[in-house]
Design a protein around this motif. Structure first.
Motif, PDB file in Angstrom:
ATOM      1  N   ASN A   1      -3.204   2.056  -5.494  1.00  0.00           N
ATOM      2  CA  ASN A   1      -3.835   1.125  -5.668  1.00  0.00           C
ATOM      3  C   ASN A   1      -4.776   0.818  -6.812  1.00  0.00           C
ATOM      4  O   ASN A   1      -4.989  -0.064  -7.508  1.00  0.00           O
ATOM      5  N   GLU A   2      -5.182   1.975  -7.317  1.00  0.00           N
ATOM      6  CA  GLU A   2      -6.164   2.092  -8.380  1.00  0.00           C
ATOM      7  C   GLU A   2      -5.530   1.529  -9.810  1.00  0.00           C
ATOM      8  O   GLU A   2      -5.761   0.777 -10.664  1.00  0.00           O
ATOM      9  N   GLU A   3      -3.936   2.037  -9.706  1.00  0.00           N
ATOM     10  CA  GLU A   3      -3.364   1.640 -10.972  1.00  0.00           C
ATOM     11  C   GLU A   3      -3.111  -0.203 -10.755  1.00  0.00           C
ATOM     12  O   GLU A   3      -3.000  -0.649 -12.065  1.00  0.00           O
TER      13      GLU A   3
ATOM     14  N   TYR B   1      -7.280 -11.996  -7.837  1.00  0.00           N
ATOM     15  CA  TYR B   1      -7.155 -11.558  -6.377  1.00  0.00           C
ATOM     16  C   TYR B   1      -6.036 -10.693  -6.285  1.00  0.00           C
ATOM     17  O   TYR B   1      -5.138 -10.748  -7.021  1.00  0.00           O
ATOM     18  N   MET B   2      -5.911  -9.430  -5.434  1.00  0.00           N
ATOM     19  CA  MET B   2      -4.764  -8.803  -5.078  1.00  0.00           C
ATOM     20  C   MET B   2      -4.741  -8.588  -3.547  1.00  0.00           C
ATOM     21  O   MET B   2      -5.517  -8.387  -2.859  1.00  0.00           O
TER      22      MET B   2
ATOM     23  N   LYS C   1      -6.154  -1.821 -12.215  1.00  0.00           N
ATOM     24  CA  LYS C   1      -6.236  -1.665 -13.702  1.00  0.00           C
ATOM     25  C   LYS C   1      -5.195  -2.575 -14.419  1.00  0.00           C
ATOM     26  O   LYS C   1      -5.448  -3.230 -15.368  1.00  0.00           O
ATOM     27  N   GLN C   2      -4.095  -2.861 -13.733  1.00  0.00           N
ATOM     28  CA  GLN C   2      -2.902  -3.629 -14.018  1.00  0.00           C
ATOM     29  C   GLN C   2      -3.399  -5.216 -13.946  1.00  0.00           C
ATOM     30  O   GLN C   2      -3.433  -5.878 -14.967  1.00  0.00           O
ATOM     31  N   LEU C   3      -4.303  -5.398 -12.969  1.00  0.00           N
ATOM     32  CA  LEU C   3      -4.836  -6.880 -12.667  1.00  0.00           C
ATOM     33  C   LEU C   3      -5.899  -7.126 -13.630  1.00  0.00           C
ATOM     34  O   LEU C   3      -6.058  -8.267 -14.515  1.00  0.00           O
ATOM     35  N   TYR C   4      -6.803  -6.179 -14.078  1.00  0.00           N
ATOM     36  CA  TYR C   4      -7.882  -6.241 -15.022  1.00  0.00           C
ATOM     37  C   TYR C   4      -7.315  -6.626 -16.494  1.00  0.00           C
ATOM     38  O   TYR C   4      -7.539  -7.423 -16.973  1.00  0.00           O
TER      39      TYR C   4
ATOM     40  N   TRP D   1       0.717  -1.292  -0.146  1.00  0.00           N
ATOM     41  CA  TRP D   1       0.089  -0.188  -0.015  1.00  0.00           C
ATOM     42  C   TRP D   1       0.870   1.185   0.066  1.00  0.00           C
ATOM     43  O   TRP D   1       1.666   1.425   1.034  1.00  0.00           O
ATOM     44  N   TYR D   2       0.566   2.075  -1.089  1.00  0.00           N
ATOM     45  CA  TYR D   2       1.390   3.491  -1.046  1.00  0.00           C
ATOM     46  C   TYR D   2       0.487   4.457  -1.393  1.00  0.00           C
ATOM     47  O   TYR D   2       0.723   5.496  -1.947  1.00  0.00           O
ATOM     48  N   GLY D   3      -0.851   3.845  -1.308  1.00  0.00           N
ATOM     49  CA  GLY D   3      -2.034   5.106  -1.409  1.00  0.00           C
ATOM     50  C   GLY D   3      -2.939   4.723  -2.409  1.00  0.00           C
ATOM     51  O   GLY D   3      -2.767   3.868  -3.128  1.00  0.00           O
TER      52      GLY D   3
END
Length: 62
Positions: A13-15, A33-34, A18-21, A7-9
C-alpha cells in the motif's frame, strides 16, 4: 487522478501511495484518489486523507 489497487499488505500500500504521489507531481495535480479493494474478512473499510506537502491523497478502502 484515480489509481486502483488490491490490498496485499501495508508495504504494498505504501508503495502504491508513493507511485500515485509521483503521478501527481509529474502531471502537476494536487489531489488524487486511491481505490483499494480488500478481500480480507476483517478489513477496515472507509476513507482516509493523506497529505504530502501540498498534495492530498484520498484512500478509499472497500
Amino acid at each position: 487522478m484515480i489509481e486502483t489497487k488490491i490490498w496485499y499488505g501495508q508495504k504494498y500500500n505504501e508503495e502504491g501511495e508513493k507511485q500515485l504521489y509521483g503521478y501527481l507531481d509529474r502531471l502537476k495535480i494536487k489531489k488524487g484518489y486511491m481505490l483499494i479493494f480488500s478481500f480480507n474478512k476483517n478489513k477496515k473499510t472507509g476513507i482516509q486523507e493523506r497529505r504530502y506537502g501540498e498534495k492530498i491523497l484520498w484512500e478509499i478502502t472497500v
